[in-house]
Every structure is written in structure tokens, then in C-alpha cells.
Design a protein around this motif. Structure first.
Motif, PDB file in Angstrom:
ATOM      1  N   GLY A  69       0.820  -1.214   0.000  1.00  0.00           N
ATOM      2  CA  GLY A  69       0.000   0.000   0.000  1.00  0.00           C
ATOM      3  C   GLY A  69       0.850   1.258   0.000  1.00  0.00           C
ATOM      4  N   ALA A  70       2.146   1.100   0.269  1.00  0.00           N
ATOM      5  CA  ALA A  70       3.074   2.241   0.262  1.00  0.00           C
ATOM      6  C   ALA A  70       3.572   2.489  -1.157  1.00  0.00           C
ATOM      7  CB  ALA A  70       4.256   1.967   1.197  1.00  0.00           C
ATOM      8  N   SER A  71       4.004   3.704  -1.397  1.00  0.00           N
ATOM      9  CA  SER A  71       4.590   4.084  -2.682  1.00  0.00           C
ATOM     10  C   SER A  71       6.106   3.998  -2.603  1.00  0.00           C
ATOM     11  CB  SER A  71       4.165   5.506  -3.043  1.00  0.00           C
ATOM     12  OG  SER A  71       2.774   5.574  -3.199  1.00  0.00           O
ATOM     13  N   PHE A  72       6.731   4.006  -3.768  1.00  0.00           N
ATOM     14  CA  PHE A  72       8.188   3.968  -3.823  1.00  0.00           C
ATOM     15  C   PHE A  72       8.716   5.035  -4.766  1.00  0.00           C
ATOM     16  CE2 PHE A  72       6.819   1.222  -7.263  1.00  0.00           C
ATOM     17  CZ  PHE A  72       7.600   1.663  -8.315  1.00  0.00           C
ATOM     18  N   GLU A  73       9.976   5.331  -4.605  1.00  0.00           N
ATOM     19  CA  GLU A  73      10.725   6.227  -5.489  1.00  0.00           C
ATOM     20  C   GLU A  73      12.127   5.634  -5.567  1.00  0.00           C
ATOM     21  OE1 GLU A  73      12.464  10.499  -4.641  1.00  0.00           O
ATOM     22  OE2 GLU A  73      10.314  10.622  -5.141  1.00  0.00           O
ATOM     23  N   ILE A  74      12.433   4.991  -6.716  1.00  0.00           N
ATOM     24  CA  ILE A  74      13.725   4.329  -6.862  1.00  0.00           C
ATOM     25  C   ILE A  74      14.437   4.814  -8.119  1.00  0.00           C
ATOM     26  CG2 ILE A  74      13.113   2.248  -5.591  1.00  0.00           C
ATOM     27  CD1 ILE A  74      12.723   0.851  -8.332  1.00  0.00           C
ATOM     28  N   VAL A  75      15.725   4.621  -8.117  1.00  0.00           N
ATOM     29  CA  VAL A  75      16.549   4.991  -9.265  1.00  0.00           C
ATOM     30  C   VAL A  75      16.664   3.796 -10.200  1.00  0.00           C
ATOM     31  CG1 VAL A  75      18.862   5.696  -9.994  1.00  0.00           C
ATOM     32  CG2 VAL A  75      17.833   6.711  -7.955  1.00  0.00           C
ATOM     33  N   GLU A  76      16.576   4.068 -11.480  1.00  0.00           N
ATOM     34  CA  GLU A  76      16.813   3.066 -12.524  1.00  0.00           C
ATOM     35  C   GLU A  76      17.966   3.561 -13.370  1.00  0.00           C
ATOM     36  OE1 GLU A  76      14.784   1.371 -16.637  1.00  0.00           O
ATOM     37  OE2 GLU A  76      13.508   2.320 -15.148  1.00  0.00           O
TER      38      GLU A  76
END
Length: 174
Positions: A138-145
Motif C-alpha cells: 500500500g506504500a509508494s516507492f521512489e527508486i533509481v533506474e
């Protein structure tokens, strides 16, 4: 010809350091229509054409439109080091959107070297299904690609991407 630490760079190319033995061959290949495997290349795109091509590709990804991916992805492609097809790539992209319906790519850095492009993108979203081996919370993410592409004849022939899944796991764990 400009000089860089330890070696020269090809005229009109990015300032990348190579040994002089490799450099001559690379400059010759970059400035010709012959691929490293000896095959004839079609039209080589300019840096500005590659930038526009990639901008349009990301726009289609962010709109979750996959019907026109043949304009971007070659019939056959090397996907993360494995031979595949455009349909394989589209299948992965659709599975990504199925797992993360609000998945969004934001290009942070975009570098071009001949027919290759390197990208650092910020991926954001909220998984509703398992994605990259991580269960939804239910949480969001912000990751580097980080991604590397090879573009030949106006389409991707190689697509490699690396995601920081450990960072995503930490974010989704709360």
C-alpha cells in the motif's frame, strides 16, 4: 583532435577516456556505417534525434501506451543480456503497469555516445501486485533506474535496466 586523460576522443564525440589502441577502431566505427559485427548500418541518428526519440518513448511509457512500440523497439532485441523480441519487451512493460498502475519514469540524466544512450531515471509508483520480487504494502516507492540502450536504424536493439530493489523494499516496508 581533443585530448582526454590517457587518450584521445573521437571528433564530435563525448569526452570518454579510452586507450589509444581501442580509440582508433572505435572512432573509425563511429564515423562509418559499419557495425562492430561487420553488418551495414542504416542511418545513424544524431544526438538531437536520439534525445527526441527517447523523449517520445518515455512519453509513451508514462501514458502506458504500448500499441506503437514498434516505432521504438526493433523486432529482435537484447533485453537485459538475453535475446528477445519486441513482444517480449512489451510483455514486461505491460506486467510492470499491471503490478504498478501509476508507474512513472522521470529522466534525471541522459547521455549519448554514438548509438548508445545511458539513462538515470527516477521511477515512482504504488504496487498493487508483487513487482521486482517485492510484495505490495500500500506504500509508494521512489527508486533509481539505470539503463543502457543501443539504438540502430531508429529503434532499440539492446535494452538493459538495473533497479535498486533493496531501496524499494525499505520504502515499501514502511
Amino acid at each position: 583532435m581533443p585530448q582526454a586523460r590517457g587518450g584521445s576522443v573521437c571528433a564530435g564525440s563525448s569526452p570518454i577516456v579510452f586507450t589509444s589502441a581501442l580509440l582508433g577502431d572505435m572512432c573509425e566505427m563511429q564515423n562509418s556505417n559499419t557495425a562492430p559485427d561487420g553488418a551495414q548500418r542504416g542511418n545513424i541518428m544524431t544526438d538531437s534525434e536520439i534525445r527526441e526519440f527517447f523523449r517520445r518513448y518515455v512519453e509513451e511509457l508514462n501514458a502506458h501506451r504500448f500499441d506503437d512500440m514498434d516505432a521504438f523497439i526493433n523486432d529482435t532485441v537484447l533485453l537485459n543480456g538475453e535475446p528477445g523480441t519486441r513482444d517480449d519487451v512489451i510483455s514486461v512493460q505491460k506486467a510492470d503497469i499491471e503490478a504498478v498502475p501509476d508507474l512513472h519514469w522521470e529522466v534525471q540524466e541522459f547521455l549519448i555516445d554514438g548509438e548508445r544512450a545511458a539513462v538515470r531515471a527516477l521511477n515512482t509508483g504504488t504496487p498493487v501486485k508483487e513487482w521486482l520480487g517485492v510484495a505490495p504494502t500500500g506504500a509508494s516507492f521512489e527508486i533509481v533506474e539505470y539503463a543502457i540502450y543501443e539504438i540502430r536504424d531508429g529503434r532499440f536493439v539492446q535494452m538493459t535496466a538495473l533497479h535498486d530493489t533493496s531501496q524499494m523494499e525499505r520504502q515499501l516496508a514502511g
